[in-house]
Design an enzyme around this catalytic site. Structure first.
Site, PDB file in Angstrom:
ATOM      1  CE  LYS A 275      -7.189  -7.502 -10.140  1.00  0.00           C
ATOM      2  NZ  LYS A 275      -5.532  -7.630 -10.457  1.00  0.00           N
ATOM      3  CD  GLU A 281     -11.624 -10.280   4.402  1.00  0.00           C
ATOM      4  OE1 GLU A 281     -10.580 -10.130   5.040  1.00  0.00           O
ATOM      5  OE2 GLU A 281     -11.353 -10.056   3.491  1.00  0.00           O
ATOM      6  N   GLY A 342      -2.772  -4.935  -6.676  1.00  0.00           N
ATOM      7  CA  GLY A 342      -4.027  -4.042  -5.481  1.00  0.00           C
ATOM      8  C   GLY A 342      -3.339  -3.003  -5.269  1.00  0.00           C
ATOM      9  NE  ARG A 343       2.538  -4.870  -3.261  1.00  0.00           N
ATOM     10  CZ  ARG A 343       2.152  -5.503  -3.869  1.00  0.00           C
ATOM     11  NH1 ARG A 343       1.235  -6.516  -3.236  1.00  0.00           N
ATOM     12  NH2 ARG A 343       2.891  -6.904  -4.123  1.00  0.00           N
ATOM     13  CD  GLU A 429      -0.494  -7.183  -0.190  1.00  0.00           C
ATOM     14  OE1 GLU A 429      -0.778  -6.908   0.783  1.00  0.00           O
ATOM     15  OE2 GLU A 429      -0.474  -5.823  -0.941  1.00  0.00           O
ATOM     16  CG  HIS A 460       3.069  16.809  21.128  1.00  0.00           C
ATOM     17  ND1 HIS A 460       3.694  16.907  22.071  1.00  0.00           N
ATOM     18  CD2 HIS A 460       3.039  17.619  20.220  1.00  0.00           C
ATOM     19  CE1 HIS A 460       3.911  18.777  21.939  1.00  0.00           C
ATOM     20  NE2 HIS A 460       3.646  19.412  20.237  1.00  0.00           N
ATOM     21  CE  LYS A 585      -6.486 -12.581   1.100  1.00  0.00           C
ATOM     22  NZ  LYS A 585      -6.618 -12.030   0.160  1.00  0.00           N
TER      23      LYS A 585
END
Length: 626
Positions: A275, A281, A342-343, A429, A460, A585
């Site tokens: 954005k 990152e 964002g999510r 979040e 399993h 951050k």
């Protein structure tokens, strides 16, 4: 009105809600506690009530008492509750999709939850008293319900079709919002058509068949979940033939190496999603990928770096100046808005650009239609028939009242293998908060620890714990039809039926368990009996859909987005900010500066606690900058 009617409740100031909200309710049944749909829905003009904090409502105390009964009364064990056919029939909701095909439906069976009709009525009353209906309407209307960031929450607008009358729900801005959304969608459709047709080719004239999506968090988890789910769908797979879509999120250089090592830079288009174009990152990965593209094209004899970047890189961002400074053609930058978290952004350009490049814009349009179908269901369906609301109420019940801190998402579909990871972010979040909207500390823990794997793989892995260890409420998701059916001669059932046999068996095994008496009757060795007892009484919900295709993927996404919002609305917190991701951050910047100083000028480690200092010194001494 029931004996639990409001009296002397402490009001919660919620400035984004209408001043005189009308909160619908339904009367209680005098017998089973399960009311008819006619009772629940035939009340077009319900009396207005005022909204309260959840802990200030009388239903809160009543639900605490009900939870204590479920935890102590053997008559309320699920093996007994599930033998009551009337109760089970009342704990099912069905949604049919008018736009998704006459044979398409979703069945939600929550009869294996530790609830009775009376419990559900208390939960519906809690929703009533906390203003769920008004908060849901405020979200739809464009009110700034994200109060800490002064933003609206309008991701459902991303899925609205052209011509939808959004002004009916958002008179002030609905038409403008929808116009903006479809302007961006139109630009994406045109760009995708040029790339897929070869009109927009690479610098050497080769078609761009490989797409590397560079982003993190919601920019990766949502699109990756949808991409994996579409891979096995026949229409999507046909549209994606000969194309490759990869996701680069982790700043670990290994992720970049694995992502690109078998790709040809001449045929690769980078999609940088940020954005602000400042996410550390993402931008380091973007610069690394840009160098890889430039080096690869240089080896092919192309030395015009600006031309290479304009042809091989596009962006999803609101920071047009930073994206163009990176070298990206302004015509290939696709925006979104601050009302898209964002999510919740997979239906924006964040997801549409990379997914449409691979699977076609038409396939993604069907995905958006499915999400819109579920949006309309969430906003319009009565609470007692509303699948996201029911899931949200059960989440509040299990987490806040029954004390279960975890939740498993178990899709019996390999194509949904990334759904749990995406919903983990959407939920944790969103609702992992410590304070209410007014800034007061919550007197309970909000949010659950979400995890999951596709069935039968999870059986399993962690089902042992679910059956005989901790109680983990679970959502089972299954489909009537397979994306890739296999039915071989000599086998008792098809491969899909084998899978679904487990889908139906596991919820019952969790609910009923196995008693000592069962083991004795089976002649199990006495020494082994304690090890083979299953206490049962493990709650779960089963969701059965017709088929998994683009439309259904959109429905599933919206179901879990709205389930999460429902829980936040009832808990009275802000589900749409995420301040908890900020502190780490900030501290990482200090570490980054230290590493730079130590690598470049052999500066000693300073300004950290002794533990961190020792670890940093060990790292610097052991890695030598590699």
């Amino acid at each position: 009105r029931s004996s639990l009617a409001l009296s002397a409740c402490v009001l919660t100031p919620l400035s984004f809600l209408p001043a005189a909200s009308s909160i619908p309710f339904a009367p209680h049944s005098s017998t089973s506690g399960i009311i008819s749909k006619e009772q629940a829905n035939n009340n077009p003009n319900p009396p207005a009530t005022k909204m309260v904090k959840c802990t200030d409502s009388p239903q809160w105390t009543a639900l605490q008492s009900a939870a204590a009964s479920f935890q102590s009364d053997d008559k309320l064990h699920l093996r007994h509750l599930c033998s009551d056919s009337s109760r089970c029939a009342g704990l099912v909701a069905t949604h049919t999709s008018p736009s998704g095909g006459a044979d398409r439906r979703i069945v939600l069976d929550y009869s294996r939850q530790q609830v009775t009709g009376e419990t559900m009525e208390l939960l519906f009353d809690l929703a009533d008293q906390t203003g769920l209906t008004a908060k849901r309407a405020a979200m739809r209307s464009g009110a700034k319900i994200n109060t800490t960031e002064d933003r609206a929450v309008l991701h459902p607008a991303l899925r609205m079709p052209a011509g939808y009358d959004y002004a009916r729900h958002n008179p002030a801005e609905g038409a403008a919002v929808l116009g903006d959304v479809h302007a961006v969608r139109g630009a994406i459709e045109a760009f995708v058509a040029k790339v897929r047709s070869g009109e927009h080719a690479g610098s050497t004239g080769k078609p761009l068949r490989n797409y590397v999506c560079i982003g993190i968090g919601g920019s990766q988890l949502g699109p990756e979940f949808v991409a994996e789910a579409l891979r096995a769908d026949a229409a999507a797979a046909a549209a994606a033939e000969g194309r490759t879509l990869r996701f680069l999120a982790n700043v670990d250089p290994v992720d970049f190496a694995l992502c690109t090592r078998d790709l040809d830079p001449e045929e690769t288009l980078l999609v940088v999603i940020s954005k602000t174009f400042t996410t550390a990152e993402t931008m380091l990965n973007a610069r690394t990928a840009r160098k890889w593209i430039l080096d690869g094209l240089a080896r092919a004899g192309v030395s015009d770096e600006s031309a290479v970047i304009s042809q091989h890189v596009c962006a999803v961002s609101t920071a047009i100046d930073k994206a163009t400074a990176f070298g990206i053609d302004a015509a290939n930058i696709f925006g979104f808005w601050n009302w898209v978290g964002g999510r919740f952004s997979v239906c924006s350009a964040v997801g549409l650009v990379p997914l449409s490049l691979c699977f076609s814009y038409d396939v993604l349009s069907a995905f958006l239609d499915g999400a819109h179908d579920m949006d309309e269901h969430f906003f319009d369906a009565p609470l007692r028939e509303n699948i996201p609301v029911l899931l949200g109420l059960l989440g509040v019940w299990n987490s806040t009242f029954m004390g279960y801190s975890t939740r498993a998402l178990l899709p019996y579909s390999q194509a949904l293998k990334r759904l749990p990871a995406h919903i983990q972010q959407v939920d944790m979040e969103t609702n992992g908060k410590r304070v209410a909207l007014d800034g007061t500390v919550l007197p309970f823990q909000s949010g659950e620890i979400n995890f999951g794997e596709p069935g039968t793989n999870g059986q399993h892995s962690f089902y042992q714990l679910m059956h005989q260890g901790r109680v983990v409420p679970a959502d089972f998701i299954g489909f009537c039809e397979s994306q890739a059916p296999v039915d071989m001669d000599g086998e008792p059932v098809s491969n899909h039926d084998e899978l679904m046999s487990n889908f139906f068996a596991q919820p019952d095994a969790l609910a009923y368990g196995k008693t000592l008496q069962d083991l004795v009757a089976e002649g199990v060795d006495e020494a082994l009996r304690p090890h083979k007892i299953f206490e049962g009484n493990r709650p779960s919900t089963s969701m059965l859909l017709t088929r998994l295709d683009a439309f259904a993927i959109g429905q599933l996404l919206a179901i879990y987005e709205h389930r999460t919002a429902t829980q936040g609305f009832i808990w009275g917190l802000n589900s749409f900010d995420q301040w908890g991701v900020e502190l780490g951050k900030v501290l990482a910047k200090q570490v980054r500066a230290q590493l730079n100083a130590s690598r470049k000028s052999a500066a000693s480690v300073q300004g950290f606690n002794s533990s961190t200092s020792a670890l940093l010194e060990a790292y610097i001494g052991g890695s030598k900058g590699k």
